[in-house]
Scaffold this motif. Structure first.
Motif, PDB file in Angstrom:
ATOM      1  N   GLU A 188       0.805  -1.222   0.000  1.00 37.03           N
ATOM      2  CA  GLU A 188       0.000   0.000   0.000  1.00 37.03           C
ATOM      3  C   GLU A 188       0.839   1.274   0.000  1.00 37.03           C
ATOM      4  OE1 GLU A 188      -3.654   1.960   2.590  1.00 37.03           O
ATOM      5  OE2 GLU A 188      -3.064  -0.127   2.954  1.00 37.03           O
ATOM      6  N   GLU A 189       2.079   1.205   0.477  1.00 38.51           N
ATOM      7  CA  GLU A 189       2.912   2.400   0.596  1.00 38.51           C
ATOM      8  C   GLU A 189       4.134   2.395  -0.309  1.00 38.51           C
ATOM      9  OE1 GLU A 189       3.956   2.792   4.690  1.00 38.51           O
ATOM     10  OE2 GLU A 189       2.037   3.681   5.234  1.00 38.51           O
ATOM     11  N   THR A 190       4.340   1.323  -1.060  1.00 39.71           N
ATOM     12  CA  THR A 190       5.580   1.202  -1.836  1.00 39.71           C
ATOM     13  C   THR A 190       5.309   0.840  -3.294  1.00 39.71           C
ATOM     14  OG1 THR A 190       6.630   0.333   0.171  1.00 39.71           O
ATOM     15  CG2 THR A 190       7.857   0.139  -1.879  1.00 39.71           C
ATOM     16  N   ALA A 191       5.848   1.657  -4.194  1.00 41.23           N
ATOM     17  CA  ALA A 191       5.784   1.366  -5.628  1.00 41.23           C
ATOM     18  C   ALA A 191       7.201   1.413  -6.188  1.00 41.23           C
ATOM     19  CB  ALA A 191       4.901   2.375  -6.342  1.00 41.23           C
ATOM     20  N   THR A 192       7.482   0.538  -7.141  1.00 38.25           N
ATOM     21  CA  THR A 192       8.811   0.521  -7.759  1.00 38.25           C
ATOM     22  C   THR A 192       8.695   0.767  -9.257  1.00 38.25           C
ATOM     23  OG1 THR A 192       8.757  -1.874  -8.113  1.00 38.25           O
ATOM     24  CG2 THR A 192       9.717  -1.086  -6.047  1.00 38.25           C
ATOM     25  N   PHE A 193       9.803   1.176  -9.837  1.00 38.17           N
ATOM     26  CA  PHE A 193       9.844   1.526 -11.257  1.00 38.17           C
ATOM     27  C   PHE A 193      11.150   1.006 -11.842  1.00 38.17           C
ATOM     28  CE2 PHE A 193      12.417   4.799 -13.383  1.00 38.17           C
ATOM     29  CZ  PHE A 193      11.836   4.829 -14.643  1.00 38.17           C
ATOM     30  N   GLU A 194      11.088   0.459 -13.045  1.00 37.60           N
ATOM     31  CA  GLU A 194      12.321   0.062 -13.721  1.00 37.60           C
ATOM     32  C   GLU A 194      12.173   0.251 -15.225  1.00 37.60           C
ATOM     33  OE1 GLU A 194      12.605  -4.580 -14.332  1.00 37.60           O
ATOM     34  OE2 GLU A 194      12.209  -4.132 -12.213  1.00 37.60           O
ATOM     35  N   ALA A 195      13.261   0.634 -15.843  1.00 40.84           N
ATOM     36  CA  ALA A 195      13.254   0.894 -17.287  1.00 40.84           C
ATOM     37  C   ALA A 195      14.425   0.192 -17.949  1.00 40.84           C
ATOM     38  CB  ALA A 195      13.330   2.397 -17.546  1.00 40.84           C
ATOM     39  N   ASP A 196      14.194  -0.306 -19.155  1.00 44.10           N
ATOM     40  CA  ASP A 196      15.245  -0.951 -19.947  1.00 44.10           C
ATOM     41  C   ASP A 196      14.933  -0.655 -21.412  1.00 44.10           C
ATOM     42  OD1 ASP A 196      17.204  -2.480 -21.061  1.00 44.10           O
ATOM     43  OD2 ASP A 196      16.704  -4.327 -20.014  1.00 44.10           O
ATOM     44  N   VAL A 197      15.591   0.362 -21.963  1.00 43.16           N
ATOM     45  CA  VAL A 197      15.263   0.855 -23.312  1.00 43.16           C
ATOM     46  C   VAL A 197      16.533   0.987 -24.144  1.00 43.16           C
ATOM     47  CG1 VAL A 197      14.154   2.699 -24.645  1.00 43.16           C
ATOM     48  CG2 VAL A 197      13.301   2.141 -22.355  1.00 43.16           C
ATOM     49  N   LEU A 198      16.441   0.568 -25.396  1.00 46.03           N
ATOM     50  CA  LEU A 198      17.545   0.653 -26.356  1.00 46.03           C
ATOM     51  C   LEU A 198      17.255   1.715 -27.416  1.00 46.03           C
ATOM     52  CD1 LEU A 198      17.982  -3.177 -26.977  1.00 46.03           C
ATOM     53  CD2 LEU A 198      19.621  -1.738 -25.755  1.00 46.03           C
ATOM     54  N   GLY A 199      18.281   2.001 -28.243  1.00 46.07           N
ATOM     55  CA  GLY A 199      18.080   2.866 -29.409  1.00 46.07           C
ATOM     56  C   GLY A 199      18.283   4.340 -29.146  1.00 46.07           C
ATOM     57  N   LEU A 200      18.980   4.698 -28.086  1.00 50.29           N
ATOM     58  CA  LEU A 200      19.212   6.103 -27.767  1.00 50.29           C
ATOM     59  C   LEU A 200      20.656   6.483 -28.107  1.00 50.29           C
ATOM     60  CD1 LEU A 200      17.369   5.953 -24.349  1.00 50.29           C
ATOM     61  CD2 LEU A 200      16.468   6.865 -26.470  1.00 50.29           C
ATOM     62  N   GLU A 201      20.951   7.775 -28.049  1.00 57.21           N
ATOM     63  CA  GLU A 201      22.288   8.233 -28.428  1.00 57.21           C
ATOM     64  C   GLU A 201      23.209   8.185 -27.218  1.00 57.21           C
ATOM     65  OE1 GLU A 201      24.395  12.212 -30.384  1.00 57.21           O
ATOM     66  OE2 GLU A 201      22.209  11.984 -30.439  1.00 57.21           O
ATOM     67  N   LYS A 202      24.317   7.489 -27.357  1.00 51.29           N
ATOM     68  CA  LYS A 202      25.212   7.300 -26.213  1.00 51.29           C
ATOM     69  C   LYS A 202      25.710   8.642 -25.663  1.00 51.29           C
ATOM     70  CE  LYS A 202      29.653   6.794 -28.634  1.00 51.29           C
ATOM     71  NZ  LYS A 202      30.828   5.942 -28.832  1.00 51.29           N
ATOM     72  N   GLY A 203      25.806   8.705 -24.349  1.00 50.00           N
ATOM     73  CA  GLY A 203      26.299   9.910 -23.696  1.00 50.00           C
ATOM     74  C   GLY A 203      25.262  10.984 -23.470  1.00 50.00           C
ATOM     75  N   ARG A 204      24.139  10.905 -24.165  1.00 46.58           N
ATOM     76  CA  ARG A 204      23.083  11.912 -24.001  1.00 46.58           C
ATOM     77  C   ARG A 204      22.241  11.582 -22.771  1.00 46.58           C
ATOM     78  NH1 ARG A 204      23.817  16.441 -26.774  1.00 46.58           N
ATOM     79  NH2 ARG A 204      21.565  16.812 -26.795  1.00 46.58           N
ATOM     80  N   LYS A 205      21.663  12.630 -22.169  1.00 45.71           N
ATOM     81  CA  LYS A 205      20.812  12.444 -20.994  1.00 45.71           C
ATOM     82  C   LYS A 205      19.338  12.518 -21.376  1.00 45.71           C
ATOM     83  CE  LYS A 205      24.126  14.141 -17.570  1.00 45.71           C
ATOM     84  NZ  LYS A 205      24.390  15.145 -16.505  1.00 45.71           N
ATOM     85  N   TYR A 206      18.545  11.701 -20.669  1.00 52.05           N
ATOM     86  CA  TYR A 206      17.114  11.617 -20.960  1.00 52.05           C
ATOM     87  C   TYR A 206      16.307  11.649 -19.659  1.00 52.05           C
ATOM     88  CZ  TYR A 206      18.802  10.129 -25.519  1.00 52.05           C
ATOM     89  OH  TYR A 206      19.445  10.074 -26.735  1.00 52.05           O
ATOM     90  N   LYS A 207      15.206  12.404 -19.702  1.00 52.73           N
ATOM     91  CA  LYS A 207      14.279  12.439 -18.572  1.00 52.73           C
ATOM     92  C   LYS A 207      13.173  11.415 -18.808  1.00 52.73           C
ATOM     93  CE  LYS A 207      14.763  17.255 -17.043  1.00 52.73           C
ATOM     94  NZ  LYS A 207      15.139  16.951 -15.660  1.00 52.73           N
ATOM     95  N   LEU A 208      12.840  10.652 -17.777  1.00 52.72           N
ATOM     96  CA  LEU A 208      11.707   9.731 -17.830  1.00 52.72           C
ATOM     97  C   LEU A 208      10.590  10.340 -16.995  1.00 52.72           C
ATOM     98  CD1 LEU A 208      14.073   7.923 -18.799  1.00 52.72           C
ATOM     99  CD2 LEU A 208      12.862   5.998 -17.783  1.00 52.72           C
ATOM    100  N   ARG A 209       9.442  10.570 -17.634  1.00 49.40           N
ATOM    101  CA  ARG A 209       8.342  11.284 -16.996  1.00 49.40           C
ATOM    102  C   ARG A 209       7.002  10.599 -17.240  1.00 49.40           C
ATOM    103  NH1 ARG A 209      10.126  17.315 -19.091  1.00 49.40           N
ATOM    104  NH2 ARG A 209      11.129  18.027 -17.158  1.00 49.40           N
ATOM    105  N   VAL A 210       6.142  10.681 -16.243  1.00 43.05           N
ATOM    106  CA  VAL A 210       4.739  10.311 -16.438  1.00 43.05           C
ATOM    107  C   VAL A 210       3.993  11.619 -16.692  1.00 43.05           C
ATOM    108  CG1 VAL A 210       2.659   9.351 -15.382  1.00 43.05           C
ATOM    109  CG2 VAL A 210       4.883   8.300 -14.934  1.00 43.05           C
ATOM    110  N   ARG A 211       3.239  11.666 -17.793  1.00 41.51           N
ATOM    111  CA  ARG A 211       2.435  12.857 -18.096  1.00 41.51           C
ATOM    112  C   ARG A 211       0.948  12.541 -17.916  1.00 41.51           C
ATOM    113  NH1 ARG A 211       4.796  17.412 -20.140  1.00 41.51           N
ATOM    114  NH2 ARG A 211       7.043  17.250 -20.546  1.00 41.51           N
ATOM    115  N   MET A 212       0.152  13.607 -17.802  1.00 40.81           N
ATOM    116  CA  MET A 212      -1.229  13.498 -17.340  1.00 40.81           C
ATOM    117  C   MET A 212      -2.129  12.641 -18.236  1.00 40.81           C
ATOM    118  SD  MET A 212      -1.555  15.007 -14.416  1.00 40.81           S
ATOM    119  CE  MET A 212      -3.302  15.316 -14.230  1.00 40.81           C
ATOM    120  N   TYR A 213      -1.957  12.726 -19.545  1.00 41.22           N
ATOM    121  CA  TYR A 213      -2.908  12.076 -20.451  1.00 41.22           C
ATOM    122  C   TYR A 213      -2.240  11.008 -21.319  1.00 41.22           C
ATOM    123  CZ  TYR A 213      -5.018  16.490 -19.110  1.00 41.22           C
ATOM    124  OH  TYR A 213      -5.472  17.566 -18.392  1.00 41.22           O
TER     125      TYR A 213
END
Length: 324
Positions: free
Chosen positions: A189-214
């Motif tokens: 009830e009080e704990t949620a976890t998140f994990e991501a594993d994604v390919l195809g991005l440009e090495k060295g670049r930074k990316y924000k992972l966000r949940v948006r409203m819609y």
């Protein structure tokens, strides 16, 4: 005279015996008193030792107690016999962060309690040579009718809303070169976890992972609205993390989310991957995928895909690509 001597001797013996007896009584009383005095000290020592032991137990929980971020994950695996089961369990138990493994040869399922990412466990099973597929996450038994009533939903709906997934499938789905999965699990009830594993991005670049409203992805990130916030507390909690792409162009992330973050509140919204850009940079990558329900542990016992009769572990992400 002789009679008097006997009488005096008898009186002397009596006096000596009385003195000895009194001495023994006094000695016994002293010993008893000393023993009685010692007992409270000993009791205090025992109580102190017991108190220290209890305190130590409180400070150092049992190794068997799983950390709060541990969650159950379930796979269907093509096991044929007891040796297959032993081989899979041995491989999974060797993974750091795995706390418990239980298998069912009859149902061809393997349940794992772990803090490690799903992908790591999946690779451990695959290393044994058996095909597998993730079919459930999150222990539904931890969520009861009382919580469902408080949230204004029925228990079945609640238990179907404990895990969410966003899939990125490349250009066919307007995800540019991105391919991979982002998962959310409500552990309790009080704990949620998140994990991501994604390919195809440009090495060295930074990316924000966000949940948006819609969950409207018709125009990509632009149609997904603002970053998700907790409506009750007006707290922006959709900014999950910023990660840097590795040499192979992949990003991996795994973390425990704030207590105000609940998986059942984000289903139907969008998960966005947004490249961090600075002044003078070209417009960065921005892709969005809808967050869909994912089955909980024990909720998905399907062995065959109903559309083409494929055994579930034989299916692949390509089976679900839409055709142009």
């Amino acid at each position: 005279n002789q009679h008097n001597k006997h009488q005096q001797l008898a009186m002397t013996l009596h006096a000596t015996t009385t003195t000895t007896t009194q001495s023994l009584v006094r000695s016994n009383k002293t010993t008893t008193t000393r023993r009685r005095r010692r007992r409270p000290r000993e009791a205090r020592r025992v109580r102190r030792a017991s108190s220290r032991a209890e305190k130590k137990e409180e400070e150092s929980p049992s190794v068997a107690s799983p950390p709060s971020s541990a969650r159950e994950i379930e796979f269907v695996v093509e096991m044929r016999c007891g040796k297959c089961v032993e081989k899979v369990e041995r491989s999974v138990l060797s993974v750091p962060g795995v706390l418990q493994v239980s298998s069912s040869l009859k149902m061809n399922t393997v349940r794992v309690l772990a803090t490690t990412p799903v992908k790591t466990v999946e690779e451990a099973i695959a290393s044994t040579g058996y095909k597998n597929r993730l079919i459930g996450q999150g222990n539904v038994e931890l969520f009861n009718e009382r919580l469902a009533e408080r949230l204004g939903m029925d228990l079945r709906t609640l238990r179907q809303s404990l895990a969410a997934v966003a899939e990125f499938k490349g250009e066919v789905y307007n995800h540019a070169s991105c391919k991979g999965v982002v998962r959310f699990v409500q552990v309790d009830e009080e704990t949620a976890t998140f994990e991501a594993d994604v390919l195809g991005l440009e090495k060295g670049r930074k990316y924000k992972l966000r949940v948006r409203m819609y969950g409207d992805t018709t125009r990509g990130v632009e149609s997904c609205g603002e970053v998700y916030k907790n409506e009750d507390e007006d707290d922006v909690i959709g900014d999950l993390c910023t990660v840097q792409a590795m040499e192979n162009g992949s990003i991996k992330a795994s973390l425990q989310l704030p207590k105000t973050f609940f998986v059942w509140d984000i289903i139907g919204r969008a998960l966005c991957i947004e490249e961090v850009v600075t002044d003078g940079d070209k417009e960065g990558l921005r892709v969005a995928a809808v967050l869909a329900r994912s089955a909980g542990v024990g909720e998905n016992m399907k062995m065959l895909c109903q559309c083409d009769g494929t055994v579930i572990w034989e299916s692949s992400p390509d089976d679900f690509l839409k055709r142009k």
